[in-house]
Write a protein that holds these residues in place. Structure first.
Motif, PDB file in Angstrom:
ATOM      1  N   ASP A   5       0.832  -1.209   0.000  1.00 52.30           N
ATOM      2  CA  ASP A   5       0.000   0.000   0.000  1.00 52.30           C
ATOM      3  C   ASP A   5       0.864   1.254   0.000  1.00 52.30           C
ATOM      4  O   ASP A   5       0.602   2.207  -0.740  1.00 52.30           O
ATOM      5  CB  ASP A   5      -0.926   0.023   1.209  1.00 52.30           C
ATOM      6  N   ALA A   8       2.553   1.672  -3.369  1.00 49.66           N
ATOM      7  CA  ALA A   8       1.578   2.144  -4.362  1.00 49.66           C
ATOM      8  C   ALA A   8       1.294   3.633  -4.175  1.00 49.66           C
ATOM      9  O   ALA A   8       1.232   4.386  -5.152  1.00 49.66           O
ATOM     10  CB  ALA A   8       0.294   1.333  -4.264  1.00 49.66           C
ATOM     11  N   ILE A  50      -0.105   0.999 -12.804  1.00 48.47           N
ATOM     12  CA  ILE A  50      -0.534  -0.166 -12.016  1.00 48.47           C
ATOM     13  C   ILE A  50      -0.830   0.254 -10.583  1.00 48.47           C
ATOM     14  O   ILE A  50      -1.815  -0.184  -9.983  1.00 48.47           O
ATOM     15  CB  ILE A  50       0.526  -1.280 -12.072  1.00 48.47           C
ATOM     16  N   ALA A  51       0.016   1.125 -10.025  1.00 47.13           N
ATOM     17  CA  ALA A  51      -0.204   1.604  -8.651  1.00 47.13           C
ATOM     18  C   ALA A  51      -1.512   2.388  -8.557  1.00 47.13           C
ATOM     19  O   ALA A  51      -2.233   2.281  -7.568  1.00 47.13           O
ATOM     20  CB  ALA A  51       0.962   2.478  -8.201  1.00 47.13           C
ATOM     21  N   TYR A  54      -4.269  -0.165  -8.508  1.00 43.17           N
ATOM     22  CA  TYR A  54      -4.273  -0.828  -7.208  1.00 43.17           C
ATOM     23  C   TYR A  54      -4.863   0.092  -6.135  1.00 43.17           C
ATOM     24  O   TYR A  54      -5.556  -0.357  -5.224  1.00 43.17           O
ATOM     25  CB  TYR A  54      -2.857  -1.250  -6.831  1.00 43.17           C
ATOM     26  N   SER A  55      -4.596   1.378  -6.247  1.00 40.83           N
ATOM     27  CA  SER A  55      -5.058   2.335  -5.241  1.00 40.83           C
ATOM     28  C   SER A  55      -6.570   2.476  -5.218  1.00 40.83           C
ATOM     29  O   SER A  55      -7.131   2.960  -4.233  1.00 40.83           O
ATOM     30  CB  SER A  55      -4.413   3.701  -5.474  1.00 40.83           C
ATOM     31  N   SER A  57      -8.489   0.176  -4.769  1.00 38.61           N
ATOM     32  CA  SER A  57      -8.922  -0.708  -3.681  1.00 38.61           C
ATOM     33  C   SER A  57      -8.938   0.009  -2.331  1.00 38.61           C
ATOM     34  O   SER A  57      -9.601  -0.446  -1.398  1.00 38.61           O
ATOM     35  CB  SER A  57      -8.018  -1.941  -3.600  1.00 38.61           C
TER      36      SER A  57
END
Length: 69
Positions: A5, A8, A50-51, A54-55, A57
């Motif tokens: 986390d 990211a 990609i980060a 992912y963030s 989430s």
């Protein structure tokens, strides 16, 4: 926070700062540091993307914490 986390979030911040510089000053920091669309700059752009995905989430995690309280 998990290590992933934090990593990211750091990448998302780097991306946000880079886009801010592009928007305000037409200056691409990643391209200036690593070359215009060099292999390494493309890797940085891909990791930032990609980060960012992912963030997304984090939105669900924040709601889960509030509901538990």
């Amino acid at each position: 926070m998990k290590t992933l986390d934090i990593f990211a979030l750091i990448l998302v911040i780097i991306g946000a700062v880079n886009w801010g510089l592009i928007g305000f000053f037409r200056f691409d920091l990643v391209a200036a540091l690593f070359g215009e669309m060099s292999t390494f700059s493309r890797i940085v752009y891909a990791l930032v993307g990609i980060a960012g995905l992912y963030s997304i989430s984090f939105l669900g995690k924040n709601r889960e914490v509030r509901e538990e309280k």
